[in-house]
Design a protein around this motif. Structure first.
Motif, PDB file in Angstrom:
ATOM      1  N   MET A 482       0.819  -1.168   0.007  1.00 48.09           N
ATOM      2  CA  MET A 482      -0.015   0.029   0.057  1.00 48.09           C
ATOM      3  C   MET A 482       0.960   1.215  -0.035  1.00 48.09           C
ATOM      4  N   PRO A 483       0.675   2.225  -1.043  1.00 50.07           N
ATOM      5  CA  PRO A 483       1.339   3.254  -1.186  1.00 50.07           C
ATOM      6  C   PRO A 483       1.109   4.376   0.319  1.00 50.07           C
ATOM      7  N   LYS A 484       2.008   5.046   0.697  1.00 52.51           N
ATOM      8  CA  LYS A 484       1.929   5.905   1.907  1.00 52.51           C
ATOM      9  C   LYS A 484       1.224   7.281   1.442  1.00 52.51           C
ATOM     10  N   ARG A 485       0.519   7.761   2.462  1.00 53.19           N
ATOM     11  CA  ARG A 485      -0.287   9.122   2.238  1.00 53.19           C
ATOM     12  C   ARG A 485       0.796  10.251   1.580  1.00 53.19           C
ATOM     13  N   ALA A 486       1.964  10.192   2.346  1.00 55.84           N
ATOM     14  CA  ALA A 486       2.734  11.321   1.551  1.00 55.84           C
ATOM     15  C   ALA A 486       3.060  10.941   0.269  1.00 55.84           C
ATOM     16  N   GLU A 487       3.337  10.058  -0.165  1.00 60.44           N
ATOM     17  CA  GLU A 487       3.558   9.587  -1.211  1.00 60.44           C
ATOM     18  C   GLU A 487       2.618   9.951  -2.379  1.00 60.44           C
ATOM     19  N   VAL A 544      -9.082   3.419   4.151  1.00 60.97           N
ATOM     20  CA  VAL A 544      -8.136   3.495   2.792  1.00 60.97           C
ATOM     21  C   VAL A 544      -8.874   4.787   2.219  1.00 60.97           C
ATOM     22  N   MET A 545     -10.266   5.015   2.070  1.00 66.10           N
ATOM     23  CA  MET A 545     -10.801   6.024   1.341  1.00 66.10           C
ATOM     24  C   MET A 545     -10.206   7.334   2.217  1.00 66.10           C
ATOM     25  N   ARG A 546     -10.389   7.334   3.464  1.00 68.48           N
ATOM     26  CA  ARG A 546     -10.031   8.568   4.128  1.00 68.48           C
ATOM     27  C   ARG A 546      -8.658   9.092   3.914  1.00 68.48           C
ATOM     28  N   MET A 547      -7.701   8.089   3.671  1.00 65.79           N
ATOM     29  CA  MET A 547      -6.103   8.369   3.551  1.00 65.79           C
ATOM     30  C   MET A 547      -6.111   8.688   2.105  1.00 65.79           C
ATOM     31  N   GLN A 548      -6.806   8.301   1.275  1.00 67.18           N
ATOM     32  CA  GLN A 548      -6.556   8.901  -0.001  1.00 67.18           C
ATOM     33  C   GLN A 548      -7.293  10.340  -0.331  1.00 67.18           C
ATOM     34  N   LEU A 549      -8.445  10.670   0.428  1.00 67.46           N
ATOM     35  CA  LEU A 549      -8.972  11.779   0.447  1.00 67.46           C
ATOM     36  C   LEU A 549      -8.127  12.970   1.138  1.00 67.46           C
ATOM     37  N   GLN A 550      -7.524  12.682   2.214  1.00 70.14           N
ATOM     38  CA  GLN A 550      -6.623  13.226   2.962  1.00 70.14           C
ATOM     39  C   GLN A 550      -5.180  13.634   1.863  1.00 70.14           C
ATOM     40  N   ALA A 551      -4.895  12.740   1.233  1.00 73.64           N
ATOM     41  CA  ALA A 551      -3.724  12.867   0.111  1.00 73.64           C
ATOM     42  C   ALA A 551      -4.010  13.793  -0.915  1.00 73.64           C
ATOM     43  N   LEU A 552      -5.356  13.768  -1.369  1.00 78.36           N
ATOM     44  CA  LEU A 552      -5.894  14.784  -2.335  1.00 78.36           C
ATOM     45  C   LEU A 552      -5.845  16.023  -1.808  1.00 78.36           C
ATOM     46  N   ILE A 553      -6.365  16.273  -0.911  1.00 80.73           N
ATOM     47  CA  ILE A 553      -6.609  17.552  -0.175  1.00 80.73           C
ATOM     48  C   ILE A 553      -5.236  18.098  -0.046  1.00 80.73           C
ATOM     49  N   ARG A 554      -4.174  17.337   0.593  1.00 80.27           N
ATOM     50  CA  ARG A 554      -3.032  17.948   0.677  1.00 80.27           C
ATOM     51  C   ARG A 554      -2.131  18.281  -0.632  1.00 80.27           C
ATOM     52  N   GLY A 555      -2.454  17.330  -1.687  1.00 78.82           N
ATOM     53  CA  GLY A 555      -1.781  17.591  -2.849  1.00 78.82           C
ATOM     54  C   GLY A 555      -2.207  18.800  -3.354  1.00 78.82           C
ATOM     55  N   ALA A 556      -3.513  19.306  -3.438  1.00 77.76           N
ATOM     56  CA  ALA A 556      -4.096  20.478  -3.805  1.00 77.76           C
ATOM     57  C   ALA A 556      -3.238  21.598  -3.435  1.00 77.76           C
ATOM     58  N   LYS A 557      -2.902  21.728  -2.152  1.00 72.78           N
ATOM     59  CA  LYS A 557      -2.003  22.824  -1.658  1.00 72.78           C
ATOM     60  C   LYS A 557      -2.919  24.221  -1.911  1.00 72.78           C
ATOM     61  N   GLY A 558      -4.100  24.187  -1.563  1.00 73.80           N
ATOM     62  CA  GLY A 558      -4.846  25.384  -1.604  1.00 73.80           C
ATOM     63  C   GLY A 558      -5.372  25.679  -2.923  1.00 73.80           C
ATOM     64  N   ARG A 559      -5.209  24.784  -3.791  1.00 75.22           N
ATOM     65  CA  ARG A 559      -5.797  25.004  -5.343  1.00 75.22           C
ATOM     66  C   ARG A 559      -7.067  24.435  -5.348  1.00 75.22           C
ATOM     67  N   PRO A 560      -8.067  24.883  -6.355  1.00 72.52           N
ATOM     68  CA  PRO A 560      -9.246  24.171  -6.741  1.00 72.52           C
ATOM     69  C   PRO A 560      -8.969  22.655  -6.905  1.00 72.52           C
ATOM     70  N   LEU A 561      -9.819  21.798  -6.285  1.00 69.33           N
ATOM     71  CA  LEU A 561      -9.797  20.330  -6.318  1.00 69.33           C
ATOM     72  C   LEU A 561     -11.098  19.583  -6.733  1.00 69.33           C
ATOM     73  N   SER A 562     -11.161  18.854  -7.813  1.00 68.75           N
ATOM     74  CA  SER A 562     -12.160  18.202  -8.203  1.00 68.75           C
ATOM     75  C   SER A 562     -12.208  16.661  -7.907  1.00 68.75           C
ATOM     76  N   VAL A 563     -13.267  15.962  -7.332  1.00 64.61           N
ATOM     77  CA  VAL A 563     -13.037  14.576  -6.896  1.00 64.61           C
ATOM     78  C   VAL A 563     -14.252  13.869  -7.416  1.00 64.61           C
ATOM     79  N   MET A 564     -14.257  12.655  -7.912  1.00 61.11           N
ATOM     80  CA  MET A 564     -15.537  11.921  -8.174  1.00 61.11           C
ATOM     81  C   MET A 564     -15.170  10.627  -7.728  1.00 61.11           C
ATOM     82  N   PHE A 565     -16.440   9.990  -7.138  1.00 62.32           N
ATOM     83  CA  PHE A 565     -16.667   8.626  -6.688  1.00 62.32           C
ATOM     84  C   PHE A 565     -16.990   7.657  -8.052  1.00 62.32           C
TER      85      PHE A 565
END
Length: 747
Positions: A482-487, A544-565
């Motif tokens: 499993m990849p790490k959240r930071a990665e 797993v879902m929370r970890m990925q959602l947190q990674a997406l939020i952090r990856g955005a770094k304040g930019r607009p973010l679009s996510v779909m299920f």
């Protein structure tokens, strides 16, 4: 079994070695072999039948039958006793041939009067090459020892055929691995490529078939088995304990490597005159033959294990594939039975094309090939057996065809096709920076699908408006853990950096069905495409879902973010996923991490049920993306991996277009942004029809954006919509014929 017979068996093989060593033409060798077998076995008739093509056997040599019948007598696969042996791959041994079911009398051969018949398949690793026949006037069944001896000789004949021992004049066989062969498979990724074969797992060629010293050959076998066992034990030691599934596979490996029955059979083969390599390959051929007859998935896996162990043994014994690898050609076309996404990524963009014997249209290896824009043909049966490293090959991903060792006529036609495609690409490049505005003044958004960082350079080159679908599962599939959240956070940030302000829609983890994580125990489901997958897995494993959602939020770094299920089937699933996103956003706020400037949350409409969800669902989502590949297979109840049915149903079927139009109208009524994502979005004719019924955003592979933009800029959607509506009023099943007529007239 008597020692005398074993000595006779070795004597026969010794004489065969002498025939192989002679500098003789192919027909002369075949004639000598039938003569010596008949002489050694003290029988009247020995004949060799070889395949001229995949359906036709030909009498190529005989001792005892009418010599004028050689190269004249032919029979189809399954015809007569010889044809039955070839079709089934099973020995027929009878003392009353004329009254055996399937017998066919061939008067031109002069075989009347021969009661006893034994036919043995000549095959190598599952590839059928012909039939070796012995006959006798005495009404008797051949003994077990005699059957075994003829089977061993048939195996040596198969190897000699592989090595080209029977070529050299017009009457003998054609040279193997030299004549042109066409393989018709299934399109998995469009495009055309020309290059040279690179085998993912090069076939081991056994040149040392007959052992002169059984004692030394037994020593070599035992040394190789010892090395094999050490290697398997090393794999077990290095395996991650706790991964029960992986350990079970390796334990099965060790069980075979220590199998006394396997060793005993190979030792017996060596005592009868075979080399260590030939003994291993004889066992491998037996396993391959059984593979085709076993329906049980567990047994098939075990036979695959034995096949793989045999390959390892052959590489140890021959030294092939254990030293310096052959140099990959500059224009490699990868040939393999199957391949995983991680292995494919190791090759990267160096590959010009890929041809697989197995594979699946929706597999993750196919997704990687599409991401790398590499033409891919799957289901090309037997190509790994026929192809040799360095062979010239043409891959037509549009037609699902591979031309191995093509002739000049095929090469010339293919060259013209590639030139036409290159000219079209020049035309598409000229409109790259222009909008996809139709003649009636409507402008569509054309975005691209992606899943790897390697995709992102195509964003500029293709003229895409953004990334309509970024598949996040590929980063999970190509890793052993499993990849790490930071990665993941770093990766998502780099994806957004590469997009340079264009919108990127990240689809959350879509695993299950054909996409099984290497470190996640697969579930045995009767219909995985409709089983535990996508958002269903995420909601059942919220960590797993929370970890990925947190990674997406952090990856955005304040930019607009679009996510779909993905694969949402009902409103409650979307609401549960949104609740997890809200928790992740709140957690990030508490931790002091920057939140996205704007947060858009959407869903993929891939199940018909979601099309009929309450209006409130359409108001709840920030956007919807129709997942055309899955939606179409569920709408028509036609598995897209099933070649018998998947092409039977047309995207431009009136019923499907009417269904899509209903979704468009609901989205318009609730002011919900709608896009269409999938293979059909990248097909120009289908894309034009989707635009005509009101879909204003299409997401596709990068290479499709040019052709789709080109047709849209030359089309009046109002006129095209009238053509579609008129077809519906007439009661047509599909609008394709009338749409094609309209486009030919207008374009």
């Amino acid at each position: 079994m008597s020692q005398d017979f074993q000595t006779d068996s070795r004597q026969m093989l010794g004489r065969l070695r002498g025939v192989m060593a002679q500098d003789a033409a192919g027909q002369a060798r075949l004639d000598q072999i039938t003569h010596l077998i008949a002489e050694e076995m003290r029988i009247e008739v020995c004949s060799i039948y070889l395949f001229r093509d995949e359906d036709m056997l030909e009498l190529c040599a005989t001792e005892g039958l009418n010599p004028e019948a050689v190269h004249q007598t032919r029979m189809r696969l399954g015809e007569g006793l010889v044809g039955r042996v070839a079709r089934t791959g099973q020995v027929i041994n009878t003392d009353d041939a004329p009254n055996t079911p399937g017998f066919r009398f061939m008067p031109e051969t002069g075989e009347e009067g021969y009661s006893s018949f034994m036919g043995v398949p000549i095959q190598r690793l599952g590839e059928k090459l012909g039939v070796l026949v012995v006959q006798s006037k005495d009404a008797r069944s051949f003994s077990e020892e005699e059957v075994y001896a003829v089977e061993v000789v048939a195996m040596v004949l198969a190897e000699m055929t592989e090595l080209g021992a029977f070529i050299g004049d017009g009457a003998a066989m054609k040279a193997r691995h030299q004549h042109p062969v066409q393989f018709r498979g299934t399109t998995a990724q469009e495009g055309a490529a020309r290059g040279h074969v690179w085998l993912h797992e090069p076939r081991v060629i056994v040149t040392n078939l007959i052992g002169e010293d059984p004692v030394r050959e037994l020593e070599r076998l035992n040394e190789a088995v010892d090395e094999l066992r050490v290697g398997v034990d090393r794999m077990l030691t290095s395996a991650r304990f706790g991964d029960k599934e992986q350990l079970e596979v390796l334990e099965a490996y060790r069980m075979f490597a220590n199998s006394k029955g396997w060793m005993r059979r190979m030792e017996e083969d060596i005592n009868r005159g075979l080399s260590a390599e030939a003994a291993v390959e004889k066992e491998q051929s037996t396993a391959r033959a059984r593979l085709g007859q076993v329906a049980d998935a567990y047994l098939r896996d075990r036979l695959h294990d034995l096949d793989d162990l045999s390959n390892r043994m052959l590489r140890i014994l021959t030294g092939q594939g254990t030293g310096t690898a052959a140099e990959m050609p500059s224009d490699p076309i990868l040939i393999a039975r199957n391949i995983g996404p991680a292995e494919l990524l190791d090759y990267g963009r160096s590959l010009k094309g890929i041809v697989l014997e197995e594979g699946a249209v929706g597999s993750h290896a196919t997704i990687v090939a599409r991401a790398l824009a590499i033409p891919l043909v799957i289901h090309a049966k037997n190509i790994t057996t026929e192809a040799m490293n360095g062979d010239p090959i043409l891959v037509d991903g549009d037609q699902g065809v591979a031309h191995l060792r093509p002739g000049e006529t095929v090469i010339a036609a293919f060259r013209d096709k590639m030139a036409m495609q290159a000219k079209a690409q020049e035309r598409y490049a000229s409109i790259r920076d222009k909008p996809a505005t139709t003649l009636c003044g409507r402008t569509l958004s054309l975005t691209m699908n992606a899943g790897l960082m390697a995709d992102l350079p195509s964003l500029e080159g293709s003229g895409a408006d953004g990334v309509g679908l970024f598949r996040t599962e590929l980063q999970f599939l190509v890793r052993s853990k499993m990849p790490k959240r930071a990665e993941l956070s770093e990766l998502y940030s780099r994806v957004m950096d590469a997009a340079k302000g264009r919108d990127v829609v990240f689809r959350t983890l879509d695993i299950g069905s054909d996409k099984v994580l290497p470190y996640m125990k697969p579930t045995d489901e009767p219909n995985p495409a409709m089983g535990w997958r996508a958002i269903r897995v995420g909601l059942d494993k919220p960590g797993v879902m929370r970890m990925q959602l947190q990674a997406l939020i952090r990856g955005a770094k304040g930019r607009p973010l679009s996510v779909m299920f993905p694969f949402v089937a009902q409103r409650e699933e979307f609401n549960a996923g949104r609740a997890e996103l809200n928790k992740a956003l709140e957690r990030e706020r508490i931790l002091g991490h920057p939140l996205p400037a704007t947060m858009r949350l959407g869903a993929m409409l891939e199940t018909p049920s979601l099309a009929y969800a309450a209006d409130q669902f359409y108001r709840d989502v920030d956007f919807l993306s129709i997942g055309g590949n899955d939606l179409k297979q569920f709408f028509f109840a036609a598995d897209r991996e099933n070649e018998r049915v998947r092409r039977r149903y047309d995207t431009l079927n009136i019923s499907f277009l009417t269904f899509l139009q209903g979704i468009v109208e609901r989205c318009m009524a609730t002011d919900t942004p709608l896009s269409f994502c999938g293979e059909d979005a990248g097909r120009p004719v289908e894309a034009a029809c989707l635009a005509a019924i009101g879909i204003r955003s299409l997401s596709m592979r990068p290479a499709s954006i040019g052709p789709v933009k080109s047709i849209l800029r030359r089309t009046d959607l109002d006129e095209l919509r009238s053509v579609i509506d008129e077809a519906g009023r007439r009661g047509d099943q599909s609008v394709r014929p009338c749409v094609m007529d309209y486009l030919r007239e207008k374009l």
